[in-house]
Each structure stands twice: as C-alpha cells, then as structure tokens.
Scaffold this motif. Sequence first.
Motif, PDB file in Angstrom:
ATOM      1  N   TRP A  80     112.286  28.850  37.788  1.00 25.24           N
ATOM      2  CA  TRP A  80     112.840  30.048  38.425  1.00 25.24           C
ATOM      3  C   TRP A  80     113.092  29.792  39.900  1.00 25.24           C
ATOM      4  N   TRP A  81     112.134  29.186  40.566  1.00 20.76           N
ATOM      5  CA  TRP A  81     112.304  28.917  42.003  1.00 20.76           C
ATOM      6  C   TRP A  81     113.440  27.920  42.230  1.00 20.76           C
ATOM      7  N   MET A  82     113.535  26.952  41.360  1.00 20.30           N
ATOM      8  CA  MET A  82     114.625  25.983  41.499  1.00 20.30           C
ATOM      9  C   MET A  82     115.976  26.660  41.275  1.00 20.30           C
ATOM     10  N   ALA A  83     116.034  27.566  40.301  1.00 17.10           N
ATOM     11  CA  ALA A  83     117.294  28.280  40.053  1.00 17.10           C
ATOM     12  C   ALA A  83     117.663  29.161  41.247  1.00 17.10           C
ATOM     13  N   ALA A  84     116.666  29.806  41.836  1.00 20.82           N
ATOM     14  CA  ALA A  84     116.932  30.646  43.010  1.00 20.82           C
ATOM     15  C   ALA A  84     117.443  29.789  44.176  1.00 20.82           C
ATOM     16  N   ALA A  85     116.797  28.663  44.389  1.00 19.82           N
ATOM     17  CA  ALA A  85     117.232  27.781  45.474  1.00 19.82           C
ATOM     18  C   ALA A  85     118.634  27.240  45.195  1.00 19.82           C
ATOM     19  N   ALA A  86     118.902  26.876  43.945  1.00 22.07           N
ATOM     20  CA  ALA A  86     120.232  26.363  43.598  1.00 22.07           C
ATOM     21  C   ALA A  86     121.296  27.435  43.790  1.00 22.07           C
ATOM     22  N   SER A  87     120.972  28.672  43.455  1.00 16.85           N
ATOM     23  CA  SER A  87     121.930  29.773  43.631  1.00 16.85           C
ATOM     24  C   SER A  87     122.260  29.973  45.103  1.00 16.85           C
ATOM     25  N   ILE A  88     121.259  29.964  45.936  1.00 19.92           N
ATOM     26  CA  ILE A  88     121.489  30.133  47.375  1.00 19.92           C
ATOM     27  C   ILE A  88     122.318  28.976  47.904  1.00 19.92           C
ATOM     28  N   LEU A  89     121.964  27.770  47.485  1.00 21.47           N
ATOM     29  CA  LEU A  89     122.717  26.596  47.921  1.00 21.47           C
ATOM     30  C   LEU A  89     124.163  26.674  47.459  1.00 21.47           C
ATOM     31  N   LEU A  90     124.393  27.132  46.241  1.00 14.50           N
ATOM     32  CA  LEU A  90     125.758  27.262  45.724  1.00 14.50           C
ATOM     33  C   LEU A  90     126.564  28.272  46.546  1.00 14.50           C
ATOM     34  N   VAL A  91     125.968  29.421  46.824  1.00 18.96           N
ATOM     35  CA  VAL A  91     126.667  30.439  47.618  1.00 18.96           C
ATOM     36  C   VAL A  91     126.992  29.902  49.006  1.00 18.96           C
ATOM     37  N   LEU A  92     126.031  29.240  49.618  1.00 18.50           N
ATOM     38  CA  LEU A  92     126.276  28.684  50.948  1.00 18.50           C
ATOM     39  C   LEU A  92     127.343  27.590  50.900  1.00 18.50           C
ATOM     40  N   SER A  93     127.311  26.751  49.888  1.00 20.05           N
ATOM     41  CA  SER A  93     128.313  25.684  49.761  1.00 20.05           C
ATOM     42  C   SER A  93     129.710  26.257  49.588  1.00 20.05           C
ATOM     43  N   ILE A  94     129.836  27.245  48.741  1.00 16.58           N
ATOM     44  CA  ILE A  94     131.141  27.867  48.520  1.00 16.58           C
ATOM     45  C   ILE A  94     131.636  28.516  49.806  1.00 16.58           C
ATOM     46  N   THR A  95     130.756  29.171  50.519  1.00 17.31           N
ATOM     47  CA  THR A  95     131.136  29.825  51.769  1.00 17.31           C
ATOM     48  C   THR A  95     131.618  28.793  52.785  1.00 17.31           C
ATOM     49  N   VAL A  96     130.878  27.723  52.946  1.00 16.47           N
ATOM     50  CA  VAL A  96     131.269  26.681  53.895  1.00 16.47           C
ATOM     51  C   VAL A  96     132.581  26.041  53.459  1.00 16.47           C
TER      52      VAL A  96
END
Length: 192
Positions: A80-96
């Motif tokens: 769960w924690w890994m999925a949460a971290a991956a989701s945040i990273l994905l959103v930030l990557s897409i934004t950048v």
Amino acid sequence: MNPKNDFIEELINRYFEGLSSAEEEDTLYAFFMRENVPDDLLKYKPVFHYFATGIVDEFKVADTMQKRKNVRRKKQHVAWWMAAAASILLVLSITVWKTLQTPDFDPYEGSCIIRNGVRITDLNVIRGELDKTVELAMAQRKEYQQLIQQANEDNAYVKVMKKVEEQKNEIANKFVDENAKKKVRKILNMRI
C-alpha cells in the motif's frame, strides 16, 4: 473382570464428568496410546488418542496460520505504501513532463483559490500555494520511503513471536483451574 480395567473405567468416568486430575488424564492418555487395549475399552481409544496428540496438532496449525497472516498483512502494508508513493511520483512526473512540453502555456491561467470566502485570482499567490502543496507531497513521499525502508529493516520475526506468546498466554489464562493452565501451557510451548 480385570481390576486394572475397572480402575481405567473409573478414570474414564471421572474424566467425562470433569473431575479427573492432570495425573489421572496422563494415565488415561498413556493407557490408550498402547497397542494392546482391552476390547471393551477400544471404543475410547480414538477419543483419548486425539486428546493426547490431535489438539497439539491443531495448535500447530493455528500458530502457523497466524504467522502467515501476520506476514501477509505486513506485505499488504508495504504494498500500500509503495502504491501511494508510486501514485505521487506518477502525478509529479506527469506534471513536470507536461510543463516541459508546453513552455509558453501557463496551466494556472484562469485558476483561482477561495480562502475564507475570498476569491484569489493572483497567479503569483496561486503558484506559491501550489509550490507549498508540491513540497508537502515531496515530504510525504520521503516519509513513505522511510517507512518502507524501516518496515524492511524491522525484525518481523521478533514481532510475530511476541504476538504468538501473547496469544498463548491469553489461551492459557482462560482456564480457571491451575492444573489445566499448566497443561495448556505445556501443550502450547511444544516445539513444532
């Protein structure tokens, strides 16, 4: 009739009435574990054989299942924690990525923030708020990574064994009779 059989029958009656001592029960268990049990007492052999050996096996199975459940639960938390971290990273990557793809486009144009009932349309204020939000997300990402690392470093076996000991004590403490408690603790502490 054999006087030994009469004694065993008396112990059996005491056992089923709940009046037998731990020593008397041990005598019954040992008697019915023998190969040469008299024919008139053979009907009790499976019962006492089960009480002598089967209950221990059930505790072994329950203990193993609890260990597996604890390991599975820890893996679920880490996932769960890994999925949460991956989701945040994905959103930030897409934004950048989107920001880099369209340098002359301002994605915040026309945005507003409503704070305490006041509408704020100043892009400098909005960008400041968004920057704070991104910093908060990055801090949370770092915290999640630290939690995942800590979970991997923790000695899960020690925690599981402490939980098993607590459960054994809870089971044993449910018995009022001290002899029964000792017997249950002895069964629970047998090695698998």
